[in-house]
Design a protein around this motif. Structure first.
Motif, PDB file in Angstrom:
ATOM      1  N   ARG A  45       0.856  -1.199   0.000  1.00 28.47           N
ATOM      2  CA  ARG A  45       0.000   0.000   0.000  1.00 28.47           C
ATOM      3  C   ARG A  45       0.884   1.238   0.000  1.00 28.47           C
ATOM      4  O   ARG A  45       2.030   1.175   0.450  1.00 28.47           O
ATOM      5  N   LEU A  49      -1.825   6.264   2.477  1.00 29.38           N
ATOM      6  CA  LEU A  49      -3.156   5.621   2.520  1.00 29.38           C
ATOM      7  C   LEU A  49      -3.695   5.544   3.942  1.00 29.38           C
ATOM      8  O   LEU A  49      -2.983   5.196   4.877  1.00 29.38           O
ATOM      9  N   LEU A  51      -7.401   4.069   5.876  1.00 30.61           N
ATOM     10  CA  LEU A  51      -8.598   3.277   5.593  1.00 30.61           C
ATOM     11  C   LEU A  51      -9.720   4.195   5.120  1.00 30.61           C
ATOM     12  O   LEU A  51      -9.829   5.342   5.557  1.00 30.61           O
ATOM     13  N   THR A  99       5.663 -19.805   3.070  1.00 29.52           N
ATOM     14  CA  THR A  99       4.965 -19.679   1.784  1.00 29.52           C
ATOM     15  C   THR A  99       4.430 -21.034   1.342  1.00 29.52           C
ATOM     16  O   THR A  99       5.183 -22.012   1.289  1.00 29.52           O
ATOM     17  N   GLY A 129      -6.482 -13.417  -0.212  1.00 30.10           N
ATOM     18  CA  GLY A 129      -6.851 -12.052  -0.574  1.00 30.10           C
ATOM     19  C   GLY A 129      -7.528 -11.916  -1.926  1.00 30.10           C
ATOM     20  O   GLY A 129      -7.155 -12.572  -2.903  1.00 30.10           O
TER      21      GLY A 129
HETATM   22  C1  LIG Z   1      -5.925  -0.033  -1.528  1.00 28.53           C
HETATM   23  C2  LIG Z   1      -6.948  -0.764  -0.710  1.00 28.53           C
HETATM   24  C3  LIG Z   1      -7.631  -0.100   0.300  1.00 28.53           C
HETATM   25  C4  LIG Z   1      -8.585  -0.776   1.062  1.00 28.53           C
HETATM   26  N1  LIG Z   1      -9.231  -0.088   2.048  1.00 28.53           N
HETATM   27  C5  LIG Z   1     -10.135  -0.745   2.822  1.00 28.53           C
HETATM   28  C6  LIG Z   1     -10.789  -0.061   3.896  1.00 28.53           C
HETATM   29  O1  LIG Z   1     -10.616   1.133   4.111  1.00 28.53           O
HETATM   30  N2  LIG Z   1     -11.649  -0.778   4.678  1.00 28.53           N
HETATM   31  C7  LIG Z   1     -11.909  -2.104   4.460  1.00 28.53           C
HETATM   32  O2  LIG Z   1     -12.673  -2.707   5.212  1.00 28.53           O
HETATM   33  N3  LIG Z   1     -11.329  -2.753   3.422  1.00 28.53           N
HETATM   34  C8  LIG Z   1     -10.448  -2.116   2.606  1.00 28.53           C
HETATM   35  N4  LIG Z   1      -9.839  -2.790   1.571  1.00 28.53           N
HETATM   36  C9  LIG Z   1     -10.291  -4.170   1.232  1.00 28.53           C
HETATM   37  C10 LIG Z   1      -9.705  -5.276   2.116  1.00 28.53           C
HETATM   38  O3  LIG Z   1      -9.886  -4.964   3.477  1.00 28.53           O
HETATM   39  C11 LIG Z   1      -8.215  -5.531   1.847  1.00 28.53           C
HETATM   40  O4  LIG Z   1      -8.036  -5.927   0.512  1.00 28.53           O
HETATM   41  C12 LIG Z   1      -7.612  -6.605   2.765  1.00 28.53           C
HETATM   42  O5  LIG Z   1      -6.228  -6.636   2.582  1.00 28.53           O
HETATM   43  C13 LIG Z   1      -8.190  -7.994   2.521  1.00 28.53           C
HETATM   44  O6  LIG Z   1      -7.729  -8.859   3.550  1.00 28.53           O
HETATM   45  P1  LIG Z   1      -7.524 -10.424   3.308  1.00 28.53           P
HETATM   46  O7  LIG Z   1      -7.046 -11.010   4.578  1.00 28.53           O
HETATM   47  O8  LIG Z   1      -8.712 -11.004   2.648  1.00 28.53           O
HETATM   48  O9  LIG Z   1      -6.354 -10.493   2.215  1.00 28.53           O
HETATM   49  P2  LIG Z   1      -4.876  -9.922   2.269  1.00 28.53           P
HETATM   50  O10 LIG Z   1      -4.757  -8.761   3.156  1.00 28.53           O
HETATM   51  O11 LIG Z   1      -4.471  -9.774   0.844  1.00 28.53           O
HETATM   52  O12 LIG Z   1      -4.071 -11.100   2.969  1.00 28.53           O
HETATM   53  C14 LIG Z   1      -3.697 -12.267   2.286  1.00 28.53           C
HETATM   54  C15 LIG Z   1      -2.428 -12.774   2.927  1.00 28.53           C
HETATM   55  O13 LIG Z   1      -2.089 -14.000   2.306  1.00 28.53           O
HETATM   56  C16 LIG Z   1      -0.681 -14.088   2.193  1.00 28.53           C
HETATM   57  N5  LIG Z   1      -0.378 -15.039   1.135  1.00 28.53           N
HETATM   58  C17 LIG Z   1      -0.664 -14.921  -0.177  1.00 28.53           C
HETATM   59  N6  LIG Z   1      -0.228 -16.012  -0.853  1.00 28.53           N
HETATM   60  C18 LIG Z   1       0.335 -16.829   0.079  1.00 28.53           C
HETATM   61  C19 LIG Z   1       0.961 -18.099  -0.005  1.00 28.53           C
HETATM   62  N7  LIG Z   1       1.096 -18.778  -1.163  1.00 28.53           N
HETATM   63  N8  LIG Z   1       1.436 -18.660   1.152  1.00 28.53           N
HETATM   64  C20 LIG Z   1       1.301 -18.021   2.339  1.00 28.53           C
HETATM   65  N9  LIG Z   1       0.716 -16.808   2.454  1.00 28.53           N
HETATM   66  C21 LIG Z   1       0.243 -16.220   1.332  1.00 28.53           C
HETATM   67  C22 LIG Z   1      -0.277 -12.655   1.890  1.00 28.53           C
HETATM   68  O14 LIG Z   1       1.083 -12.402   2.230  1.00 28.53           O
HETATM   69  C23 LIG Z   1      -1.248 -11.842   2.726  1.00 28.53           C
HETATM   70  O15 LIG Z   1      -0.742 -11.477   3.984  1.00 28.53           O
HETATM   71  C24 LIG Z   1      -8.876  -2.138   0.792  1.00 28.53           C
HETATM   72  C25 LIG Z   1      -8.186  -2.800  -0.237  1.00 28.53           C
HETATM   73  C26 LIG Z   1      -7.229  -2.120  -0.981  1.00 28.53           C
HETATM   74  C27 LIG Z   1      -6.523  -2.857  -2.090  1.00 28.53           C
END
Ligand SMILES: Cc1cc2nc3c(=O)[nH]c(=O)nc-3n(C[C@H](O)[C@H](O)[C@H](O)COP(=O)(O)OP(=O)(O)OC[C@H]3O[C@@H](n4cnc5c(N)ncnc54)[C@H](O)[C@@H]3O)c2cc1C
Length: 416
Positions: A45, A49, A51, A99, A129
């Motif tokens: 990010r 930025l 939230l 990983t 994600g």
């Molecule tokens: C720019 C931006 C701003 C956002 N702002 C907001 C906001 O204000 N409020 C809100 O509620 N949501 C927001 N979101 C949406 C959402 O909250 C985020 O995308 C959040 O990061 C999603 O969380 P997650 O745990 O689903 O995925 P991620 O945060 O992407 O976590 C996935 C994890 O998996 C790990 N991983 C991936 N592949 C592997 C692998 N092969 N082996 C082991 N580990 C792996 C990664 O390292 C990562 O830590 C935003 C999204 C973006 C892109």
């Protein structure tokens, strides 16, 4: 080989929420995270930025923001601290720097290969994600090599760009924020605007997220919407996490000196072409916003929420220049950087289980895939409109944890 009931891949908010919900149900599990807790918020990010969702909306199973500024918007270091405290609060069993390189079926179980170990698990939850890999349209390959191309996960601040003009492609939350930030340095900025969702920070004196929350819009389920495909393909909101900035919409950006053009449709070396669809896309966005305001007004009339009267609705009138100009020579325009703020895609090269559809997405309903024991969490509108939000993922995690706990109880009963 290590044995476990459930492996969670990914230690972001989805993986942590899942871990908390499995802990609550005494399901033996481990979270595998290739980096650190909440790695994407740390390393993918940009610096400024915050939230988009207010602090009071930062809620996960068994944990929520309790600081002195409920109406503020967290910076990335604050958010990372929040997730670290969350993981500590229930001693999440998380293996960092791990990983996952392969997931395959072995009978009714899954063999999961990491850079450290091999696991055999009854269940696997993929929480890697929704915003996984920045999407760059294939036509980007035809861009002149003179022009630097950058995606939002690489962008940190304007200092890493040259002093020349910048073309930002995409006018959702990321595109409008980057366009405004780069423009504030004095660089000429052009913004290619496709479908977008105009949204002000506040309406009738309350944060727009307060209204969406109070009206239950964010909790709407797949069954509540007429066309789930259309709902899932909605662009993200033109919002910024800052109470001083009411709007970063097309009109606000034009006022800041950003040159607005239509959707980018073609690239040929230095020449970039834009659709003359700006009047249609801004009008469509205005209609959606006016409709939302009407819904809020009706909600106020019904519930007698104490609030300010509405301000007159101001339609977007892009400048005549924005409507007519359909092609730009980047060199002549002094542009030497293109920022692709064109969304995200997902890649699962390590997933050797036949659950991907023709688009490479995991086939699932409410996070349950066709392969028993394989689940996914954190997808956009997975069960509810806020499934991929911090505030929404917990509900989906609890739902999946129930499915897993039931499977675990069934396996235990069968074994005894
Ligand atoms: C720019 C931006 C701003 C956002 N702002 C907001 C906001 O204000 N409020 C809100 O509620 N949501 C927001 N979101 C949406 C959402 O909250 C985020 O995308 C959040 O990061 C999603 O969380 P997650 O745990 O689903 O995925 P991620 O945060 O992407 O976590 C996935 C994890 O998996 C790990 N991983 C991936 N592949 C592997 C692998 N092969 N082996 C082991 N580990 C792996 C990664 O390292 C990562 O830590 C935003 C999204 C973006 C892109």
């Amino acid at each position: 080989m290590k044995h476990i009931d459930t492996l969670i891949i990914g230690g972001g908010q989805a993986g942590l929420a899942m871990s908390r919900c499995l802990s609550d149900r005494s399901v033996d599990h481990v979270v595998l995270e290739r980096g650190r807790v909440a790695e994407r918020w740390r390393s993918e990010r940009w610096d400024s930025l915050r939230l988009l969702t207010p602090n009071w909306q930062t809620r996960l199973p068994g944990f929520r923001y309790v600081g002195p500024d409920p109406d503020g918007y967290m910076s990335m270091p604050q958010l990372v601290g929040f997730f670290e405290r969350y993981a500590t609060s229930f001693a999440a069993p998380i293996e960092l720097g791990t990983t996952v390189g392969g997931v395959e079926q072995v009978g009714a179980r899954f063999r999961v290969q990491t850079n450290r170990d091999v696991w055999l698990a009854n269940n696997v939850v993929i929480a890697t994600g929704y915003s996984d890999v920045p999407y760059v349209p294939p036509l980007a390959r035809r861009l002149s090599p003179r022009v630097a191309q950058i995606v939002p996960t690489q962008y940190r601040n304007p200092r890493q760009l040259s002093a020349q003009g910048v073309l930002v492609v995409g006018a959702s939350a990321t595109g409008v924020q980057l366009a405004a930030e780069i423009r504030a340095t004095g660089r000429p900025v052009t913004l290619a605007v496709g479908r977008h969702m105009r949204l002000p920070r506040t309406y009738r004196s309350r944060d727009i997220m307060w209204w969406l929350d109070a009206m239950g819009v964010l909790r709407e389920s797949v069954a509540d919407v007429v066309n789930i495909r259309a709902s899932r393909s909605q662009p993200s909101l033109q919002l910024v996490g800052c109470s001083d900035v009411q709007s970063l919409d097309v009109a606000a950006l034009e006022r800041r000196g950003v040159q607005i053009l239509g959707r980018l449709v073609d690239v040929e070396h230095e020449r970039v072409s834009f659709d003359d669809d700006l009047i249609a896309t801004t009008a469509a966005s205005d209609i959606k916003l006016a409709d939302l305001f009407l819904r809020i007004d009706a909600f106020i009339a019904k519930t007698a929420v104490n609030t300010a009267p509405p301000a007159p609705f101001e339609p977007t009138w892009p400048s005549a220049r924005a409507l007519t100009k359909t092609s730009v020579d980047l060199r002549a325009a002094g542009i030497d950087t293109v920022v692709w703020a064109t969304g995200f895609s997902r890649r699962y090269p390590w997933l050797r289980v036949p659950v991907l559809d023709d688009h490479g997405e995991i086939r699932q309903r409410e996070g349950i895939t066709p392969v028993p024991g394989l689940f996914v969490l954190g997808m956009h509108f997975q069960r509810r409109r806020n499934s991929a939000f911090i505030d929404g993922v917990g509900d989906d995690a609890a739902f999946l944890a129930e499915q897993i706990a039931r499977r675990t109880r069934f396996d235990a009963a069968a074994a005894s």
